[in-house]
Design an enzyme around this catalytic site. Structure first.
Site, mmCIF file in Angstrom:
data_model
loop_
_atom_site.group_PDB
_atom_site.id
_atom_site.type_symbol
_atom_site.label_atom_id
_atom_site.label_comp_id
_atom_site.label_asym_id
_atom_site.label_seq_id
_atom_site.Cartn_x
_atom_site.Cartn_y
_atom_site.Cartn_z
ATOM 1 N N ASP A 1 44.132 42.978 40.082
ATOM 2 C CA ASP A 1 43.001 42.710 39.300
ATOM 3 C C ASP A 1 41.689 43.127 40.116
ATOM 4 O OD1 ASP A 1 42.903 41.467 36.884
ATOM 5 O OD2 ASP A 1 42.900 39.454 37.422
ATOM 6 N N ASP B 1 47.793 36.769 33.078
ATOM 7 C CA ASP B 1 48.536 37.688 34.042
ATOM 8 C C ASP B 1 49.872 37.058 34.174
ATOM 9 O OD1 ASP B 1 45.941 39.066 34.860
ATOM 10 O OD2 ASP B 1 45.427 37.564 36.079
ATOM 11 N N ASP C 1 45.437 35.979 38.561
ATOM 12 C CA ASP C 1 44.830 34.452 38.612
ATOM 13 C C ASP C 1 44.774 33.691 37.341
ATOM 14 O OD1 ASP C 1 42.816 35.883 37.372
ATOM 15 O OD2 ASP C 1 41.108 35.353 38.794
#
Length: 954
Positions: free
Chosen positions: A334, A597, A593
């Site tokens: 990410d 996800d 996070d």
């Protein structure tokens, strides 16, 4: 009165009152609470009545856990040997072999004790760290919202549930907009369900959309989750590691079984050997050949390694994730919060206003109105923080309804009443969403996109703001046409260590791919700054659309493999990227996070929840980070490879020793009819195990490339090295028994025809080289170059001192051994050292024949760690020169057919090499710009670039 109270609480605990069905106001009455929550004192009182909000942990029986270490196939073979020692070894006028029985029992107890202690210590340490990651929840106590551990919740508490939260207890929703709840962990429903105010939400489910308050109606074992705990219990699967352990164990057991079968066929029908002598020879193969310490060594190594990872800020929820991280060759990361600081700022000088009667300050106020003033995310905090006083965000207005951010709509909105009683709605969010919402004309849309591109070229994100009038004065009404107010530039600076960390990852053969929801231009700018390269594509390219001409002919799979990252990514894209990489035989890691996800984290081989991740992300992950940034991941990769290297080193050693014992003693028994003492081979096993236990803390050099279990290499290396050691023992025995070589060359007395002294000589020779073999299997290069750990080398010399003293002085009739003196001991040590040297060469030959890469370690000594500060300098300079020549057209770019064959890590590492090359070219281009020259001067002069940029714009 107190009695009635207790009776009422008992009814609630025993579900005498159906709090799921009765009206919400009656729920509040029955629970004696209000929408303002409980007081701290009342919460403590109810906690004593209902108990903590957690499931009852199963108490582990320490005795059964200890005995469990003796319950595996390898231990069964040793236990069979113990039974043979007293049940079958009873003939020929001799009593049962009690000394072997006791020795085997002691060996089993030693292994179990070490496993129990080390695993218990590591488990306690990890549990203590996991306690710090206990689920948290927002609870209303004493009229104030605060974040508390979910364990303190009691019926009657008012809690806040928002996107990404795991519902901490069963509750009934209060007033507000519906939530989307994922109950798949409880009910198996694959799609999120909509929960309206008044309906129940279950502990353990995940909030996928929305934000709402709820009143707790059940906690702990009384929740739906608690009552159906067996549906969600962890099965503690060992997965691939257990399969490897089983395969190696089966190989060793089969090797012993074949050796025993040959001995039985030859000794009894052909050689007509005595019954008891045959049993003793069979016991030698059983006791010496079985790698009894293997489960202990591997489990302890993994447990200690897990503890070390936790100390570095990476808590492993699944132990076998260590071996998968060691083999990881692609990391999908990410961007926001992992590669960058996730601390957004607005460049007010670049704010663009699209409405004439509005200035920049008013635009910021409108954006702040569409932001949370409590429980803020990073963007809300950034926007509200730009105001002189955060209270300005709600000054002069009355909030009617707030629409929170979710990954699908990518915007927030507020419906409010101004001081004149007029209703308005303001929304802020992703520019494309707001532009579509406002239905901009073509010229205005082009202007907006030009500004967005200008922001993106400077590495700035864009935030759009829109407004409408709600003439119907109803929060659910569509309102008047939306008006596009303007664009705000947001900048999320990269972490100071991200660029260096990515370079380290690429050097380790881990290709880092940026997966971001931001626009493509921003992704490319961030990738360039971080040295990742700019070979990035929009998420639409995953569907075969919008691909560059240069890659138009590439299939989607190859595109994913070749890309440095993807932009504009949605949750389903992340999942698809991970899935496709896995189908191409990559070991894929994924950081995340947020709740969006979670699917990709669960799909990835190694799901990594970054620091401050949501409960949903942590639940779906294999490793939870307690420190921010990528650097902890690279450290964890190195540590995992070191842990894995220790385990692989031992498995090669174990297979080698099995072959060496079985073949060596079988040949001695069948050719010379030499009956070695089972008790002495037991002494060898005990001393070996004592030394080998220290390998879990050995100093090793992690593999410079991703590593994995290669059973072909393990078995081939073990068979070749074991055969060599067996031949080495047979040659030694032949020279000592049938020739006067040692007497003639070294002046020692002959021990030919003296079986007890031959036993002592063979015992010492076997003991020395068997333990010294670990130094060969533990090293990737020459064994005498890679220094072992203090405990391993100390244990080796201590064990061999004991073995030498036994061979020199022992006079044990029960073990059929008589001391041979220091002269013979010196000869045996010299013989062992001389014949030890070819072991390294054999190791290189095996690896070369299997992979063609072993000579890299011999010639280049290529390792992940080195004391040389300029390691790889020449190679980097050559790559830089090549990149310069390619950039300026002095030579054609090199092409690679790396996508044709994925069978070896040479091909896999080329992906990382190409990423490094693209990153170098991107940095070179940057230095040929004015901005690049300024940054270069600033870096050389040691100036503060951030301070300079506050006053000047380049």
């Amino acid at each position: 009165m107190a009695g009635n109270k207790d009776s009422s609480w008992d009814d609630i605990k025993n579900e005498g009152i159906d709090l799921e069905k009765i009206p919400i106001e009656e729920v509040l009455t029955q629970l004696r609470c209000t929408r303002e929550g409980l007081t701290s004192d009342e919460g403590q009182t109810r906690l004593e009545i209902f108990g903590p909000n957690k499931l009852e942990e199963k108490k582990e029986n320490k005795v059964l856990k200890f005995l469990g270490f003796m319950w595996n196939p390898l231990s069964w073979v040793m236990e069979l040997a113990a039974i043979m020692a007293i049940a079958l070894a009873n003939g020929g006028g001799r009593p049962p072999d009690w000394q072997d029985f006791v020795g085997i029992t002691v060996l089993l107890i030693i292994n179990s004790t070490i496993s129990f202690i080390e695993e218990n210590n590591a488990g306690n340490a990890a549990a203590a760290l996991m306690a710090g990651l206990a689920p948290k929840t927002k609870v209303l106590r004493d009229g104030k919202w605060s974040e508390q551990e979910a364990a303190i919740l009691v019926p009657g508490d008012i809690i806040s549930i928002k996107l990404g939260d795991i519902v901490p207890a069963d509750g009934r929703l209060l007033d507000g907009d519906p939530l989307k709840i994922d109950q798949s962990a409880l009910t198996g429903e694959s799609l999120p369900v909509t929960k309206h105010p008044g309906q129940e939400v279950y502990s353990g489910s995940t909030c996928k959309q929305g934000e709402l308050e709820a009143v707790v109606i059940a906690t702990g074992v009384h929740t739906f989750f608690g009552k159906a705990a067996h549906l969600v219990d962890s099965t503690n699967q060992e997965g691939h590691f257990q399969k490897v352990l089983t395969a190696i164990g089966n190989f060793c057991i089969c090797s012993i079984a074949i050796g025993m079968l040959i001995e039985i066929v030859v000794m009894y029908p052909i050689q007509k050997r005595a019954y008891r002598d045959g049993i003793d020879n069979l016991l030698v193969l059983l006791i010496g050949g079985i790698p009894i310490a293997m489960p202990t060594v591997l489990s302890v190594t993994m447990a200690i390694g897990s503890h070390r990872l936790s100390q570095q800020g990476a808590i492993t929820k699944r132990m076998t994730a260590i071996e998968e991280m060691a083999g990881m060759d692609v990391l999908c990361s990410d961007k926001t919060g992992t590669l960058t600081l996730n601390k957004l700022t607005v460049d007010k000088s670049m704010v663009e206003v699209f409405v004439k009667d509005l200035d920049k300050d008013q635009l910021l106020v409108n954006a702040a109105r569409a932001s949370r003033v409590e429980n803020q995310d990073a963007i809300d905090a950034c926007i509200v923080g730009m105001l002189g006083d955060p209270r300005e965000a709600r000054e002069g207005i009355t909030e009617v309804h707030f629409f929170p951010f979710n990954p699908v709509d990518k915007r927030t909105a507020i419906t409010y009443i101004d001081a004149n009683g007029n209703w308005h709605r303001v929304s802020k969010g992703a520019p494309e969403q707001i532009i579509e919402l406002c239905n901009l004309r073509e010229d205005a849309s082009k202007r907006a996109h030009d500004i967005i591109d200008k922001f993106a070229d400077r590495g700035l994100r864009s935030l759009a703001v829109g407004r409408q009038t709600v003439s119907e004065k109803d929060k659910n009404s569509p309102g008047e046409p939306w008006q596009f107010l303007g664009l705000l530039p947001l900048f999320d600076p990269p972490r100071h260590d991200s660029a260096e960390t990515i370079r380290r990852a690429l050097d380790l053969g881990v290709n880092v791919k940026m997966i971001t929801g931001d626009q493509l231009a921003i992704g490319k700018e961030t990738g360039r700054r971080l040295g990742m390269g700019t070979n990035m594509y929009p998420s639409s390219a995953l569907l075969g659309q919008d691909k560059d001409e240069s890659i138009a002919s590439l299939p989607v799979d190859e595109l994913i493999e070749k890309a440095d990252g993807f932009a504009g990514v949605f949750p389903e894209h992340k999942y698809e990227i991970v899935k496709r990489l896995q189908e191409m035989k990559h070991i894929c890691g994924m950081t995340g996070d947020g709740v969006n996800d979670a699917p990709a984290l669960k799909r990835a081989d190694i799901g990594i929840a970054v620091a401050d991740a949501t409960d949903a992300a942590r639940s779906a992950s294999d490793i939870v980070l307690t420190e921010p940034g990528l650097s902890v991941i690279v450290s964890a990769v190195l540590t995992s490879r070191a842990i894995f290297q220790r385990m692989k080193n031992y498995t090669i050693y174990a297979v080698s020793i099995t072959i060496r014992i079985v073949m060596g003693f079988m040949l001695l028994a069948l050719i010379w009819k030499f009956d070695f003492s089972p008790f002495m081979v037991l002494i060898v096993a005990i001393l070996n195990d004592g030394t080998i236990m220290t390998i879990s803390k050995d100093r090793v050099k992690p593999s410079p490339l991703p590593d994995s279990w290669k059973l072909k290499e393990i078995f081939a290396t073990g068979v070749v090295l074991g055969t060599y050691l067996a031949v080495m023992t047979v040659v030694f025995f032949w020279a000592a028994e049938s020739t006067d070589f040692f007497s003639a060359k070294f002046g020692v007395r002959s021990i030919s025809g003296n079986p007890h002294e031959l036993t002592a000589a063979v015992y010492l020779q076997v003991s020395i080289v068997s333990q010294a073999l670990i130094f060969v299997t533990r090293s990737r290069s020459w064994s005498y170059v890679e220094r072992p750990g203090f405990w391993l080398i100390s244990a080796f010399f201590m064990a061999q001192l004991i073995a030498t003293l036994i061979a020199v002085y022992a006079n044990w009739n029960f073990a059929r051994i008589r001391g041979i003196g220091w002269g013979w001991a010196g000869v045996i040590w010299l013989y062992s050292i001389v014949f030890y040297i070819p072991l390294d060469i054999l190791k290189f030959i095996i690896r070369y024949s299997l992979s063609g890469r072993a000579w890299d370690n011999v010639i280049e000594n290529k390792t992940a760690f080195t004391s040389k500060k300029d390691y790889g300098k020449g190679e980097r300079e050559a790559q830089w020169a090549q990149a310069q020549r390619t950039l300026h057209g002095l030579q054609p770019a090199q092409t690679s057919d790396m996508f044709n064959d994925k069978s070896t890590y040479r091909e896999l590492s080329e992906i990382a090499d190409q990423a490094k090359r693209r990153a170098e070219v991107a940095r070179l281009r940057e230095r040929h710009t004015l901005k690049g020259h300024v940054e270069s001067v600033v870096k050389q002069k040691g100036l503060d670039i951030e301070a300079i940029q506050q006053h000047y714009t380049l």
